[in-house]
Write an enzyme that holds these catalytic residues in place. Structure first.
Site, PDB file in Angstrom:
ATOM      1  N   GLU A  78     -13.145 -20.128  -9.475  1.00  0.00           N
ATOM      2  CA  GLU A  78     -14.551 -19.792  -9.680  1.00  0.00           C
ATOM      3  C   GLU A  78     -15.474 -20.799  -8.982  1.00  0.00           C
ATOM      4  O   GLU A  78     -15.111 -21.952  -8.762  1.00  0.00           O
ATOM      5  CB  GLU A  78     -14.900 -19.814 -11.180  1.00  0.00           C
ATOM      6  CG  GLU A  78     -14.160 -18.794 -12.007  1.00  0.00           C
ATOM      7  CD  GLU A  78     -12.677 -19.121 -12.156  1.00  0.00           C
ATOM      8  OE1 GLU A  78     -12.332 -20.322 -12.232  1.00  0.00           O
ATOM      9  OE2 GLU A  78     -11.882 -18.176 -12.155  1.00  0.00           O
TER      10      GLU A  78
ATOM     11  N   SER B  69       1.789 -20.691 -14.756  1.00  0.00           N
ATOM     12  CA  SER B  69       1.740 -22.003 -14.104  1.00  0.00           C
ATOM     13  C   SER B  69       1.882 -23.104 -15.140  1.00  0.00           C
ATOM     14  O   SER B  69       1.165 -23.127 -16.136  1.00  0.00           O
ATOM     15  CB  SER B  69       0.405 -22.193 -13.379  1.00  0.00           C
ATOM     16  OG  SER B  69       0.309 -21.329 -12.294  1.00  0.00           O
TER      17      SER B  69
HETATM   18  I1  8IG Z   1      -3.756 -23.171 -13.141  1.00  0.00           I
HETATM   19  O1  8IG Z   1      -9.688 -23.083 -12.924  1.00  0.00           O
HETATM   20  C1  8IG Z   1      -5.538 -22.353 -12.981  1.00  0.00           C
HETATM   21  N1  8IG Z   1      -5.665 -21.068 -12.815  1.00  0.00           N
HETATM   22  N2  8IG Z   1      -9.526 -18.553 -12.400  1.00  0.00           N
HETATM   23  N3  8IG Z   1      -9.615 -20.858 -12.658  1.00  0.00           N
HETATM   24  C2  8IG Z   1      -8.894 -19.705 -12.537  1.00  0.00           C
HETATM   25  N4  8IG Z   1      -7.587 -19.675 -12.574  1.00  0.00           N
HETATM   26  C3  8IG Z   1      -6.968 -20.834 -12.740  1.00  0.00           C
HETATM   27  C4  8IG Z   1      -7.621 -22.040 -12.873  1.00  0.00           C
HETATM   28  C5  8IG Z   1      -9.032 -22.055 -12.822  1.00  0.00           C
HETATM   29  N5  8IG Z   1      -6.706 -23.006 -13.004  1.00  0.00           N
END
Ligand code: 8IG
Length: 281
Positions: free
Chosen positions: A201, A47
């Site tokens: 989370e 991402s």
């Molecule tokens: I972009 O805050 C992204 N991916 N687990 N936690 C988790 N995955 C993520 C987060 C996040 N932000």
């Protein structure tokens, strides 16, 4: 040309199949379609990293994931379901994966690490794993790239099958981290904690990750890094902090924000990636 075994009919879901044979089949398709007998560096785009890779150079071949054995189309918005081959000026080639399979997709752990095994089968000796993640340090504003120094795998899963005991000391190559810091001395390092997801989370879970020694929370990378080590690849991991982890900032998380933070950081991350990749030896 010596005749190699035809593995093109194999699938990752058949337990009697060795996933490395499917990776061989995938690598054969990549070699055929690109006309390049081998690739040198694999790059997995998470991402926020998609446009960043455009600065590496022009791809001379793009292959749909659906044309390559064992690969699946993208399941996450902001990802593309294809891979590209980028020739570098010195003749080496970068195999760029525009998407990854996440553990939470439940396509099986073999699918999660298939791109890594395929990179190894294609001749790669280095893999650069990127991701978007949540940051546990308030000083990491959205759009901050952070080197992964180590990981904590909270998926309770492993890509290794059977009694395969693999040492994970220095999994995230100190040599490549140093090289990255030569390119950008301001880069921080952190421990990446992989949760299964796909939910983010709770604030309590983020505090748990912090107590455990984590700095970054995400849903990818650790299983791929383990598979890369098993396959003998040198690993560089770079996280893009796209949001403060839950409870670190007062506002709730939003996937659109994640995409926007990536777009805003694309230039810096692209230059960083390009300068690192051209220096990898
Ligand atoms: I972009 O805050 C992204 N991916 N687990 N936690 C988790 N995955 C993520 C987060 C996040 N932000």
């Amino acid at each position: 040309m010596p005749r190699v075994t035809d593995h093109s009919h194999l699938t990752l879901t058949d337990p009697s199949t060795d996933p490395r044979d499917v990776a061989e089949a995938a690598a054969a398709v990549i070699a055929e379609r690109t006309g390049a007998p081998r690739h040198d560096i694999a790059l997995v785009l998470g991402s926020g990293w998609k446009q960043a890779a455009d600065l590496l150079g022009e791809a001379d071949c793009e292959i749909d994931n659906t044309d390559v054995p064992g690969f699946a189309p993208a399941a996450v918005e902001g990802h593309s379901g294809s891979m590209r081959s980028i020739p570098l000026e010195d003749g080496r080639r970068v195999l760029v994966y525009g998407t990854r399979t996440h553990f939470y997709e439940d396509r099986g752990i073999r699918a999660v690490v298939h791109a890594i095994r395929t990179a190894a089968a294609a001749g790669c000796t280095t893999v650069v794993l990127t991701n978007g993640c949540g940051g546990l340090r308030a000083e990491w504003a959205p759009g901050t790239p952070v080197l992964i120094s180590d990981h904590i795998n909270l998926t309770a899963a492993s890509p290794l099958e059977g009694a395969t005991f693999v040492d994970l000391t220095d999994l995230y190559s100190p040599r490549l981290r140093e090289l990255a810091r030569e390119v950008d001395p301001s880069l921080d390092e952190g421990v990446y904690v992989q949760f299964r997801g796909p939910h983010y989370e709770t604030p309590a879970e983020v505090q748990m990750a912090k107590i455990l020694g984590g700095d970054l929370v995400g849903m990818s990378t650790t299983l791929e890094a383990i598979a890369a080590r098993e396959a003998g690849l040198e690993v560089l991991g770079i996280s893009l902090v796209t949001n403060p982890a839950a409870g670190i900032s007062p506002t709730p998380l939003d996937h659109q924000e994640v995409i926007e933070a990536g777009q805003a950081a694309a230039q810096r991350c692209g230059e960083l990636l390009a300068r690192i990749v051209e220096r990898i030896r």
